[in-house]
Design an enzyme around this catalytic site. Structure first.
Site, PDB file in Angstrom:
ATOM      1  N   GLU A 102     -29.167 -14.478  40.557  1.00 47.30           N
ATOM      2  CA  GLU A 102     -29.968 -13.728  41.526  1.00 47.30           C
ATOM      3  C   GLU A 102     -31.461 -13.867  41.245  1.00 47.30           C
ATOM      4  O   GLU A 102     -31.885 -13.783  40.093  1.00 47.30           O
ATOM      5  CB  GLU A 102     -29.601 -12.231  41.472  1.00 47.30           C
ATOM      6  CG  GLU A 102     -28.163 -11.947  41.845  1.00 47.30           C
ATOM      7  CD  GLU A 102     -27.883 -10.451  42.014  1.00 47.30           C
ATOM      8  OE1 GLU A 102     -26.947 -10.128  42.757  1.00 47.30           O
ATOM      9  OE2 GLU A 102     -28.591  -9.611  41.413  1.00 47.30           O
ATOM     10  N   GLU A 127     -39.947  -3.330  34.272  1.00 50.46           N
ATOM     11  CA  GLU A 127     -40.550  -4.601  34.668  1.00 50.46           C
ATOM     12  C   GLU A 127     -41.419  -4.377  35.889  1.00 50.46           C
ATOM     13  O   GLU A 127     -41.378  -3.327  36.521  1.00 50.46           O
ATOM     14  CB  GLU A 127     -39.470  -5.668  34.945  1.00 50.46           C
ATOM     15  CG  GLU A 127     -38.593  -5.371  36.142  1.00 50.46           C
ATOM     16  CD  GLU A 127     -37.456  -6.379  36.331  1.00 50.46           C
ATOM     17  OE1 GLU A 127     -37.110  -7.102  35.385  1.00 50.46           O
ATOM     18  OE2 GLU A 127     -36.917  -6.427  37.448  1.00 50.46           O
ATOM     19  N   GLU A 153     -30.965 -11.499  37.539  1.00 50.26           N
ATOM     20  CA  GLU A 153     -29.809 -11.416  36.652  1.00 50.26           C
ATOM     21  C   GLU A 153     -28.773 -12.428  37.113  1.00 50.26           C
ATOM     22  O   GLU A 153     -28.879 -12.975  38.204  1.00 50.26           O
ATOM     23  CB  GLU A 153     -29.201 -10.011  36.682  1.00 50.26           C
ATOM     24  CG  GLU A 153     -28.689  -9.614  38.053  1.00 50.26           C
ATOM     25  CD  GLU A 153     -27.803  -8.376  38.025  1.00 50.26           C
ATOM     26  OE1 GLU A 153     -27.421  -7.925  36.940  1.00 50.26           O
ATOM     27  OE2 GLU A 153     -27.481  -7.887  39.114  1.00 50.26           O
ATOM     28  N   ASN A 170     -24.685 -12.836  37.800  1.00 45.42           N
ATOM     29  CA  ASN A 170     -23.405 -12.154  37.919  1.00 45.42           C
ATOM     30  C   ASN A 170     -22.305 -13.154  37.614  1.00 45.42           C
ATOM     31  O   ASN A 170     -22.154 -14.155  38.298  1.00 45.42           O
ATOM     32  CB  ASN A 170     -23.232 -11.567  39.316  1.00 45.42           C
ATOM     33  CG  ASN A 170     -24.200 -10.419  39.543  1.00 45.42           C
ATOM     34  OD1 ASN A 170     -24.484  -9.650  38.624  1.00 45.42           O
ATOM     35  ND2 ASN A 170     -24.738 -10.331  40.740  1.00 45.42           N
ATOM     36  N   PHE A 179     -26.998   7.164  54.558  1.00 44.18           N
ATOM     37  CA  PHE A 179     -25.911   6.291  54.102  1.00 44.18           C
ATOM     38  C   PHE A 179     -25.091   6.904  52.968  1.00 44.18           C
ATOM     39  O   PHE A 179     -24.651   6.202  52.059  1.00 44.18           O
ATOM     40  CB  PHE A 179     -26.468   4.923  53.676  1.00 44.18           C
ATOM     41  CG  PHE A 179     -27.247   4.236  54.756  1.00 44.18           C
ATOM     42  CD1 PHE A 179     -26.597   3.552  55.765  1.00 44.18           C
ATOM     43  CD2 PHE A 179     -28.638   4.289  54.786  1.00 44.18           C
ATOM     44  CE1 PHE A 179     -27.299   2.925  56.776  1.00 44.18           C
ATOM     45  CE2 PHE A 179     -29.356   3.662  55.799  1.00 44.18           C
ATOM     46  CZ  PHE A 179     -28.683   2.983  56.789  1.00 44.18           C
ATOM     47  N   LYS A 219     -29.004  -7.039  30.970  1.00 44.83           N
ATOM     48  CA  LYS A 219     -30.197  -7.507  31.678  1.00 44.83           C
ATOM     49  C   LYS A 219     -31.308  -7.928  30.713  1.00 44.83           C
ATOM     50  O   LYS A 219     -32.006  -8.910  30.966  1.00 44.83           O
ATOM     51  CB  LYS A 219     -30.693  -6.433  32.640  1.00 44.83           C
ATOM     52  CG  LYS A 219     -29.752  -6.248  33.841  1.00 44.83           C
ATOM     53  CD  LYS A 219     -30.423  -5.466  34.949  1.00 44.83           C
ATOM     54  CE  LYS A 219     -29.410  -4.753  35.773  1.00 44.83           C
ATOM     55  NZ  LYS A 219     -29.044  -5.230  37.039  1.00 44.83           N
TER      56      LYS A 219
END
Ligand code: ADP
Length: 669
Positions: A275, A200, A288, A290, A348, A116
């Site tokens: 993204e 960040e 980033e 992918n 979840f 990253k």
């Protein structure tokens, strides 16, 4: 084209890749671990090679074993799917050395984008807008706090090698930075073997919108529009769509141009995803890239009409992209819902078990142009284990409009029968009926904001409740009639049509009578008020899904027999319903009800996992919010906190223990 393709993956993505390979006439090789001996991807492949024990590190992540499997079977190309070795430069390099084609990008692109911090530096150089932050490795919590002070709060702490939301923390204050820094670092270390962490700016009310790019080995790169993936829980996507309801043509063109420019900067030569996060003013920032096929690629396929796996295979074989940017047309709207083995009611948390029932909705396209697609990797009887990702399948719908795709997704979810463990279909079904979602007013905190305090299963109310009552009454009526009518035997007493039934639902009761023959249609008459509901269906005994119309409106309702009644699931509402005669109801009222055990004095393990650390000791006083224990499940560290003040009276687990769901960790006085 290739002589034989090995798929270095498992589950739905391995099956999905095989479908395309088969269509192109390429024989396929599956690899599998001991846990996947009976898996669907093994069954689907032309050949299958066992590559080791269940643990991914000794099977799906073992480069040497996968290369050996390719050599043994004569596979000249490997598609890595997503996850596992898909973004592993050492793997791509090992394949090159062995003379096997990697169906993915060149090694340099993987390396440049795999990190990253490094990829952000590269993006900044390619004039792609990036999130304000500190593009360097941070030594310790002190330095992190200092940098966060400079950037301004809130900030996000991230693992440079991160992926899948792991090793990520939001911090609103100096104190949270110091805490989050260390847990992020240790999570990064255990998940990626790399503990570099950076900070960040946290973009508030962000939407996650990504651009699909496609390149070839001849320097051509195009983009295929965007996907919006703002519906997330634990920073991980659950529902995705294309196109985004937020993006206009101008923004799409600008994002697309930046994505293509970044891809070109690294000589990108296959399918990939850039993204971005987008703020409420449509400012977008690179997150980033992918360098692989993405889980949510089907929504792009449905709106563009392309097969991305086919495109990857063709460019890997050296073909030039035939498609030009101006030829890319986006048609209609597609929604993907990821079906997970997880408990929506328990934040979840992943769930495990055996698929004792698996009956997905029907796939295909209707005359109105509505498509249902299911990318699935499981079979009835299969096991959802702790070893791998808990995603079972992806349900995708496509329609001329977004609302039609949503409506249809709601129905398809209601028609999807899965038993054996907790799963998120009820949650997804409720989500499809959520107004804010339907209006497309999204941000990555959507789930947290719309379901404050977590997802609570909705209670049956209004028309839905009456529909559930009516269905229970008709099914009971059918079964009464059937019980008295056996072919070639003398019939017993016919069912009295006017017999009253007491339908007990959610602590209330309804008195109804049913009119209709054994196969319907039926009219259910509610006593008092005189409401009637008309039902028609071809449902027959044993089918977990009741498909029919309720007052003319199509509906899919799940039916499971329980003692004296049925468990009914309709539009995400799940409720046990008892059907009693008047006399039974009179007697049932006299029965004792078994009380639920009081577990408030215990800290229970919320999912199957391993104890990483315990923060408290016997005799210690704890305050609400204090950290009690850290449990790792599926490579995520879950911090268990005290729900209220108390004193620890017993500690029943120790670090390293592997616990089942609901195992007692601590007891309070
Ligand atoms: P991973 O590679 O672990 O999936 P990403 O960098 O792609 O991590 O981020 C995952 C999600 O976290 C994003 O979709 C977004 O919701 C959220 N996120 C990441 N960075 C930021 C940020 N700076 N501000 C706000 N949200 C962010």
């Amino acid at each position: 084209m290739f002589a034989k393709l090995l798929i270095a993956n498992r589950g739905e993505i391995a099956c999905r890749i095989m479908r395309t390979a088969r269509r192109l006439g390429i024989p396929t090789v599956a690899v599998y671990s001991d846990a996947d001996r009976d898996a669907l991807h093994v069954d689907m492949a032309d050949e299958a090679v066992r590559i080791g024990p269940a643990a991914a590190s000794q099977s799906y992540l073992d480069i040497a074993k996968i290369v050996a499997a390719a050599k043994e079977t004569g596979a000249d190309a490997i598609h890595p799917g997503y996850g596992f070795l898909s973004e592993n430069a050492a793997f791509a390099r090992a394949l090159a050395k062995a003379g096997i084609v990697f169906v993915g990008p060149n090694v340099k692109a993987i390396e440049a984008m795999g990190d990253k911090i490094e990829s952000k530096k590269l993006a900044a150089k390619a004039k792609v807008s990036t999130v304000p932050g500190h593009l360097g490795v941070i030594k310790d919590a002190k330095e992190a706090a200092k940098i966060a002070d400079e950037i301004g709060y809130p900030v996000m702490i991230k693992a440079s090698a991160g992926g899948g939301g792991k090793g990520m923390r939001i911090a609103y204050s100096r104190k949270e930075v110091e805490e989050g820094f260390n847990s992020s670092k240790s999570e990064a270390k255990s998940s990626f073997g790399d503990d570099r962490v950076f900070v960040e700016k946290y973009i508030e009310e962000p939407r996650h919108i990504e651009i699909q790019v496609l390149g070839d080995k001849h320097g051509n790169v195009i983009h295929l529009g965007e996907r919006e993936c703002s519906i997330q829980r634990r920073n991980q996507k659950v529902v995705e769509e294309a196109p985004s309801p937020f993006i206009d043509d101008k923004t799409r063109a600008a994002m697309g141009a930046e994505a293509v420019s970044l891809a070109k900067a690294v000589g990108y030569d296959t399918a990939g995803t850039v993204e971005f996060i987008v703020d409420k003013n449509r400012n977008f920032y690179f997150l980033e890239m992918n360098t692989r096929l993405q889980v949510e690629h089907p929504v792009t396929e449905l709106v563009t009409g392309l097969d991305l796996v086919e495109a990857m295979l063709r460019v890997a074989a050296g073909e030039k992209l035939k498609l030009k940017q101006k030829d890319v047309k986006l048609e209609g709207s597609a929604i993907e819902a990821r079906i997970y083995a997880e408990d929506p009611v328990r934040n979840f948390m992943p769930s495990t078990g055996r698929l004792i029932r698996y009956k997905p909705p029907r796939e295909g396209t209707t005359v109105d142009g509505i498509t249902t697609r299911l990318d699935s990797g499981v079979v009835e009887g299969g096991e959802i284990s702790v070893y791998y990702d808990p995603m079972i399948a992806k349900l995708v719908t496509h329609a001329p409009t977004r609302l039609q795709a949503i409506e249809h997704m709601g129905e398809a979810l209601d028609a999807f029968a899965i038993d054996g463990f907790r799963h998120n279909i009820p949650f997804l079904s409720v989500l499809m009926r959520n107004n804010r979602w339907r209006e497309g007013r999204l941000c990555t905190k959507f789930i947290a904001e719309e379901f404050p305090g977590g997802f609570k299963p909705p209670l049956p109310t209004g028309d839905e409740r009456d529909a559930i009552v009516a269905i229970a009454a008709t099914i009971d009526h059918m079964s009464n009639q059937r019980r008295r009518a056996i072919t070639q035997q003398m019939h017993g007493e016919p069912v009295q049509f006017a017999e009253v039934r007491i339908i007990e639902i959610a602590d209330a009761a309804e008195r109804v009578t049913v009119a209709g023959d054994v196969e319907g249609p039926f009219t259910v008459i509610f006593e008092g008020g005189g409401k009637t509901i008309n039902l028609a269906s071809n449902w027959w005994f044993g089918d977990p899904v009741w498909k029919g119309t309720i007052d003319g409106k199509p509906a899919f309702v799940q039916i499971r027999p329980i003692l004296n009644g049925y468990d009914i699931i309709y539009e995400g509402v799940e409720v046990p319903v008892r059907v009693l005669t008047e006399r039974e109801a009179e007697l049932a009222a006299l029965m004792l009800v078994k009380e639920k055990a009081d577990t408030s004095k215990f800290l229970l393990c919320p999912m199957p996992g391993t104890v990483v650390s315990l923060a408290v000791d016997v005799g210690q006083d704890v305050r609400a919010g204090d950290t009690l224990c850290v449990v790792e499940a599926m490579k995520m560290e879950n911090v268990l906190k005290a729900e209220r003040d108390g004193k620890v009276s017993k500690v029943l687990a120790k670090p390293g223990d592997s616990l089942n769901v609901d195992a007692v960790i601590l007891e309070f006085a």
